[in-house]
Design a protein around this motif. Structure first.
Motif, short mmCIF file in Angstrom:
data_model
loop_
_atom_site.label_atom_id
_atom_site.label_comp_id
_atom_site.label_asym_id
_atom_site.label_seq_id
_atom_site.Cartn_x
_atom_site.Cartn_y
_atom_site.Cartn_z
N GLU A 171 0.71 -1.32 0.12
CA GLU A 171 -0.05 -0.08 -0.16
C GLU A 171 0.81 1.26 0.07
N ARG A 172 2.04 1.42 0.63
CA ARG A 172 2.68 2.39 0.97
C ARG A 172 4.29 2.07 0.90
N LEU A 173 5.01 2.86 0.28
CA LEU A 173 6.30 2.84 0.26
C LEU A 173 6.89 3.27 1.60
N ALA A 174 8.30 2.89 1.93
CA ALA A 174 8.73 3.25 3.10
C ALA A 174 10.24 3.29 2.90
N VAL A 175 11.13 3.98 3.60
CA VAL A 175 12.52 4.22 3.71
C VAL A 175 13.10 3.01 4.06
N GLY A 176 14.13 2.54 2.97
CA GLY A 176 14.81 1.23 3.07
C GLY A 176 14.13 0.28 2.53
N ASP A 190 15.80 -2.03 -10.06
CA ASP A 190 15.90 -2.68 -8.76
C ASP A 190 16.46 -1.66 -7.86
N GLY A 191 15.81 -1.17 -6.66
CA GLY A 191 16.55 -0.13 -5.93
C GLY A 191 15.92 -0.33 -4.50
N VAL A 192 16.31 0.88 -3.75
CA VAL A 192 15.86 1.22 -2.39
C VAL A 192 15.14 2.54 -2.20
N VAL A 193 14.21 2.34 -1.52
CA VAL A 193 13.40 3.61 -1.14
C VAL A 193 14.25 4.63 -0.44
N ALA A 201 7.97 10.44 -3.31
CA ALA A 201 8.88 9.13 -2.98
C ALA A 201 10.01 9.35 -4.03
N ALA A 202 11.05 8.66 -3.15
CA ALA A 202 12.40 8.63 -4.10
C ALA A 202 13.00 7.25 -4.04
N VAL A 203 13.60 6.70 -5.18
CA VAL A 203 14.20 5.49 -5.22
C VAL A 203 15.76 5.67 -5.69
N ARG A 204 16.63 4.98 -5.09
CA ARG A 204 17.94 4.98 -5.63
C ARG A 204 18.30 3.55 -5.95
N THR A 205 18.91 3.37 -7.21
CA THR A 205 19.33 2.42 -7.95
C THR A 205 20.95 2.34 -7.86
N ALA A 206 21.59 1.49 -8.63
CA ALA A 206 23.04 1.62 -8.87
C ALA A 206 23.21 2.57 -10.10
N ASP A 207 22.41 2.89 -11.08
CA ASP A 207 22.48 3.82 -11.97
C ASP A 207 21.42 5.02 -11.97
N GLY A 208 20.81 5.41 -10.82
CA GLY A 208 19.90 6.28 -11.17
C GLY A 208 19.09 6.64 -9.82
N LEU A 209 18.55 7.98 -9.83
CA LEU A 209 17.45 8.50 -8.96
C LEU A 209 16.19 8.46 -9.46
N TYR A 210 15.20 8.09 -8.99
CA TYR A 210 14.04 8.02 -9.43
C TYR A 210 13.14 8.64 -8.61
#
Length: 245
Positions: A171-176, A190-193, A201-210
């Motif tokens: 339902e919701r995203l959470a940091v980590g 594939d990344g982490v919030v 919300a923001a997600v970091r992957t090995a090659d981007g900030l979403y």
């Protein structure tokens, strides 16, 4: 009637003043963490522009002191509205970190309270994205990727839930939280919030900030890609458009 406003914030950053300057006072640097596609004529009196989803906003450089102070101001609208931004950089002892002070001021229009609240809540998110950029992608240039979907009749919570589910959350995203998304035509995400609240919300992957922005009846994406970016914008726009209503 116009209303004056001023927002002041401070952020410690894991970068020296030269790196911070490149991020906040050059077009490619701003592209790597803020909104839209940016151009900066690097001198006092130089032209500045930001293009987002076909909308362009122009400004002029009002202060240009490399490594220390950068400021811009938009032209005044017919009713007097304008925006001014000032960035002050202070290096920390040892040279490996800096403090950035931001002052955003100007005149807002009749709906000034809602606009002020949006600006005030948005700046901590943007400065956090800047910190993520400098901590994980310093020296690299991001390709900005924009997406927009209008969901008429949907609440902010419904829009937020649709994005969370598309990223593998209930339902919701959470940091980590680890997330995954399949975007047709692109490698899997594939990344982490790294940021999650009611509106963003923001997600970091090995090659981007979403980054994802959620409102009543609307979703906006501002991604910053540090790897291959060919075809990314239409692919992400199609992904957003295909989310269940």
């Amino acid at each position: 009637m116009t209303h004056p406003f001023e927002i002041g914030l401070e952020q410690e950053l894991p970068a020296d003043p030269e790196q911070v300057w490149a991020a906040i006072a050059t077009g490619p640097g701003i592209d790597s963490w803020f909104m839209g596609r940016n151009e900066v004529e690097e001198r006092e009196g130089g032209a500045v522009s930001m293009e987002t989803g076909g909308r362009r906003e122009d400004a002029v450089v009002t202060a240009y002191e490399p490594g220390r102070r950068f400021a811009t101001r938009t032209s005044a609208a017919p009713d007097g509205r304008f925006m001014a931004f000032e960035y002050l950089i202070e290096g920390r002892a040892g040279g490996s970190s800096s403090v950035l002070r931001v002052v955003h001021s100007g005149l807002l229009g009749d709906d000034w309270q809602d606009e002020y609240d949006a600006l005030r809540s948005g700046w901590p998110f943007h400065l956090h994205t800047l910190r993520e950029y400098l901590a994980h992608f310093a020296g690299r240039t991001g390709t900005p990727t924009f997406g927009l979907r209008v969901w008429d009749g949907r609440t902010r919570d419904e829009v937020r839930t649709a994005i969370a589910r598309a990223l593998g959350a209930d339902e919701r995203l959470a940091v980590g939280l680890p997330v995954h998304a399949d975007v047709p035509g692109l490698p899997p995400l594939d990344g982490v919030v790294v940021w999650a609240d009611d509106d963003r919300a923001a997600v970091r992957t090995a090659d981007g900030l979403y980054t994802f922005h959620q409102g009543a009846g609307v979703a906006v994406m501002f991604h910053h890609l540090f790897g291959a970016a060919d075809g990314a914008e239409p692919a992400w726009q199609a992904w957003l458009a295909a989310l269940p209503a």
